[in-house]
Scaffold this active site. Sequence first.
Site, PDB file in Angstrom:
ATOM      1  CG  HIS A  22      -1.860  -0.945   1.373  1.00 55.70           C
ATOM      2  ND1 HIS A  22      -2.065  -1.616   2.743  1.00 55.70           N
ATOM      3  CD2 HIS A  22      -2.831  -1.434   0.463  1.00 55.70           C
ATOM      4  CE1 HIS A  22      -3.032  -2.542   2.410  1.00 55.70           C
ATOM      5  NE2 HIS A  22      -3.579  -2.571   1.128  1.00 55.70           N
ATOM      6  CE  LYS A  46     -14.996  -7.730   6.967  1.00 55.82           C
ATOM      7  NZ  LYS A  46     -13.981  -7.169   6.180  1.00 55.82           N
ATOM      8  NE  ARG A  95      -2.897  -7.348  -4.010  1.00 59.59           N
ATOM      9  CZ  ARG A  95      -3.739  -7.356  -3.020  1.00 59.59           C
ATOM     10  NH1 ARG A  95      -3.283  -7.894  -1.866  1.00 59.59           N
ATOM     11  NH2 ARG A  95      -4.990  -7.208  -3.179  1.00 59.59           N
ATOM     12  CB  SER A 133      -4.631  -6.623   4.890  1.00 61.67           C
ATOM     13  OG  SER A 133      -4.022  -5.205   4.226  1.00 61.67           O
TER      14      SER A 133
HETATM   15  P1  ADP Z   1      -9.588  -3.818  -0.704  1.00 61.01           P
HETATM   16  O1  ADP Z   1     -10.316  -3.819   0.822  1.00 61.01           O
HETATM   17  O2  ADP Z   1     -10.105  -3.186  -1.558  1.00 61.01           O
HETATM   18  O3  ADP Z   1      -8.800  -5.107  -1.019  1.00 61.01           O
HETATM   19  P2  ADP Z   1      -6.927  -3.134   0.488  1.00 61.01           P
HETATM   20  O4  ADP Z   1      -6.710  -2.371   1.881  1.00 61.01           O
HETATM   21  O5  ADP Z   1      -6.723  -4.568   0.461  1.00 61.01           O
HETATM   22  O6  ADP Z   1      -8.241  -2.827  -0.063  1.00 61.01           O
HETATM   23  O7  ADP Z   1      -6.089  -2.410  -0.480  1.00 61.01           O
HETATM   24  C1  ADP Z   1      -6.335  -1.221  -1.169  1.00 61.01           C
HETATM   25  C2  ADP Z   1      -5.711  -1.125  -2.389  1.00 61.01           C
HETATM   26  O8  ADP Z   1      -4.222  -1.372  -2.517  1.00 61.01           O
HETATM   27  C3  ADP Z   1      -6.523  -2.054  -3.713  1.00 61.01           C
HETATM   28  O9  ADP Z   1      -6.314  -1.344  -4.797  1.00 61.01           O
HETATM   29  C4  ADP Z   1      -5.301  -3.243  -3.664  1.00 61.01           C
HETATM   30  O10 ADP Z   1      -5.374  -3.953  -4.733  1.00 61.01           O
HETATM   31  C5  ADP Z   1      -4.042  -2.244  -3.412  1.00 61.01           C
HETATM   32  N1  ADP Z   1      -3.017  -3.598  -2.929  1.00 61.01           N
HETATM   33  C6  ADP Z   1      -3.055  -4.321  -1.844  1.00 61.01           C
HETATM   34  N2  ADP Z   1      -2.123  -4.928  -1.518  1.00 61.01           N
HETATM   35  C7  ADP Z   1      -1.157  -4.509  -2.540  1.00 61.01           C
HETATM   36  C8  ADP Z   1       0.154  -4.712  -3.047  1.00 61.01           C
HETATM   37  N3  ADP Z   1       0.808  -5.717  -2.279  1.00 61.01           N
HETATM   38  N4  ADP Z   1       0.775  -4.152  -4.081  1.00 61.01           N
HETATM   39  C9  ADP Z   1      -0.025  -3.262  -5.004  1.00 61.01           C
HETATM   40  N5  ADP Z   1      -1.178  -2.855  -4.562  1.00 61.01           N
HETATM   41  C10 ADP Z   1      -1.858  -3.514  -3.375  1.00 61.01           C
END
Ligand code: ADP
Length: 180
Positions: A22, A46, A95, A133
């Site tokens: 992120h 949630k 990703r 996450s």
């Molecule tokens: P969501 O709950 O929508 O999945 P996240 O908190 O997991 O959101 O992630 C927010 C954004 O960051 C999303 O666009 C996700 O694809 C991106 N993201 C998460 N992990 C990575 C990573 N390792 N590399 C690049 N982008 C990421």
Amino acid sequence: MRQEHIYRAVYPGSFNPIHYGHIDIALRALRLFDEVVVAVYVHPGKVDLFDADERVALVRESFQDEPRIRVASYNKLTVDYAREVGAQAIVRGLRVFSDFELEFRMALANRRLAPEIEIVTFISAEEYLHISSSTIREIASLGGDVSSMTPPHVMAALQRRFAELKAQGSNSSFMVSLND
Ligand code: ADP
């Protein structure tokens, strides 16, 4: 008088918790935009491993040296939130191919709802491809080392939270489900 134009993007997500993947996307977005609003989505009803305030605090600490990054939480349509903060774009990270289908559908839906807002997608840097996450929550819940995936203050918060859950005798497995 000349009006300064500010290019602002919203980077929305659950950030439960924030990690190096992120952080990389938000910092790369700063190369294109004057300001990036990292927006923590709060799912109504949630129960998450970290509540909204904790997630916001962890994100804020990750960007404390970056004055062009703002951090907030929201619980409405992302396009409505983007309009509210005056953003021209929504930033997302990609990703793997499996991310693509969902992002593609969301981008089309958001475009229908708000054609004036562009969806800007960044491809993950190779070194962060494997990080999510949910993986971090699962590894941390089992006492594993997540230091290569997330900053020290997030690691400390994870340790604290899992120790609390253990002391309460709660079954934390619902909080580490593989769904992000
Ligand atoms: P969501 O709950 O929508 O999945 P996240 O908190 O997991 O959101 O992630 C927010 C954004 O960051 C999303 O666009 C996700 O694809 C991106 N993201 C998460 N992990 C990575 C990573 N390792 N590399 C690049 N982008 C990421």
